[in-house]
Write a protein that holds these residues in place. Structure first.
Motif, PDB file in Angstrom:
ATOM      1  N   PHE A 181    -114.971 -60.942 -53.675  1.00  0.00           N
ATOM      2  CA  PHE A 181    -115.340 -62.333 -53.960  1.00  0.00           C
ATOM      3  C   PHE A 181    -116.786 -62.399 -54.444  1.00  0.00           C
ATOM      4  N   GLU A 189    -110.652 -70.488 -55.445  1.00  0.00           N
ATOM      5  CA  GLU A 189    -110.069 -69.531 -56.389  1.00  0.00           C
ATOM      6  C   GLU A 189    -110.483 -69.940 -57.799  1.00  0.00           C
ATOM      7  N   ASP A 204    -111.421 -76.073 -57.593  1.00  0.00           N
ATOM      8  CA  ASP A 204    -110.835 -74.796 -57.192  1.00  0.00           C
ATOM      9  C   ASP A 204    -110.973 -74.512 -55.701  1.00  0.00           C
ATOM     10  N   PRO A 230    -112.223 -63.762 -59.088  1.00  0.00           N
ATOM     11  CA  PRO A 230    -112.215 -65.227 -59.185  1.00  0.00           C
ATOM     12  C   PRO A 230    -112.553 -65.954 -57.896  1.00  0.00           C
ATOM     13  N   THR A 231    -112.419 -65.301 -56.751  1.00  0.00           N
ATOM     14  CA  THR A 231    -112.689 -65.977 -55.484  1.00  0.00           C
ATOM     15  C   THR A 231    -114.180 -66.207 -55.317  1.00  0.00           C
ATOM     16  N   HIS A 268    -110.171 -74.399 -52.024  1.00  0.00           N
ATOM     17  CA  HIS A 268    -108.907 -74.555 -51.284  1.00  0.00           C
ATOM     18  C   HIS A 268    -109.092 -74.488 -49.777  1.00  0.00           C
TER      19      HIS A 268
END
Length: 266
Positions: A63, A109, A115, A80-81, A117
């Motif tokens: 990440f 994400e 994005d 992408p994290t 979550h």
């Protein structure tokens, strides 16, 4: 899948250890450097962030970390994290011993507010744990938020990022819109209080950064409430970085939120 809730709870204990090691203002407030966000880094901020970074290093996950003092750092292969961390939101309160400050962690994400979550806010004063997952609701401890909503008129408005000059400039704009003001000192906790219906509106009088709001905004939005960045809309497209682009307005419905945003920008 990484168990972010367990990691956040372990990070709370890490920060609690720092608070014990640095018990008073004498130990907590010395300036030890400058953060990537441009503010002075004081001892309690640096020590708390270092403890959390050590905790994150144990995950083995891939990440990108966005953090108050460190800035941006890739863990593993990045990817992408994004993990957005404010080790102590309300650091002035923390260094002065005022029990109103929090750990704030958001996991996304992607690289924007839309994005996000998972959101986690832990209030070290009350011991309250606030969590949200996209599409699954917002919680205070094990209790789902939603039974109590903010009022349809603003009885209590929380001001945040409040130099006296900023309060003097903007308080008059709220006359007729909000009945009473509260100035608490942590934007993350104030947004959680909005999600729980404890206050009816929140405004930040200076530009907020993603570390200030990424976690708590998910509680607000999962509860169906409104939050805006009036100086840099739309909210969902806001980047997860350390640049402060806009002040914040939030309320129980879009009409009140728009009125707050208009008062901020007038």
């Amino acid at each position: 899948m990484t168990d972010w809730l367990t990691i956040c709870r372990a990070a709370v204990e890490d920060v609690r250890g720092v608070l014990t090691e640095l018990p008073t203002r004498v130990e907590r407030e010395p300036v030890v450097g400058a953060g990537q966000g441009g503010d002075d880094t004081v001892a309690i901020d640096a020590a708390s962030e270092a403890a959390i970074v050590r905790r994150l290093e144990t995950t083995g996950a891939d990440f990108t970390l966005i953090s108050e003092e460190l800035g941006e750092r890739a863990f593993g292969s990045g990817g992408p994290t994004h993990v957005v961390v404010d080790p102590i939101d309300g650091s002035l309160n923390a260094k002065r011993g005022i029990p109103f400050f929090a750990l704030s962690v958001a996991v996304a994400e992607g690289a924007t507010m839309d994005d996000v979550h998972f959101g986690y806010v832990y209030d070290f004063g009350t011991g309250e744990e606030w969590t949200a997952e996209h599409g699954s609701g917002a919680f205070l401890g094990t209790e789902r938020l939603g039974a109590v909503r903010p009022k349809d008129e603003i009885e209590i408005l929380s001001f945040e990022a409040t130099l006296t000059s900023s309060v003097a400039e903007k308080a008059a704009q709220m006359v007729g819109l909000a009945y009473r003001l509260r100035i608490m000192g942590s934007l993350a906790i104030s947004l959680c209080h909005l999600a729980a219906g404890r206050v009816d509106g929140v405004v930040s009088l200076k530009a907020a950064r993603s570390v200030d709001i990424a976690a708590a905004q998910l509680l607000v939005r999962e509860h169906g409430l409104c939050i805006e960045l009036p100086d840099a809309p739309p909210f969902g497209a806001a980047p997860l970085d350390l640049e402060g682009r806009s002040r914040v307005a939030a309320a129980g419905n879009r009409q009140l939120c728009s009125l707050l945003a208009r008062a901020l920008t007038s």
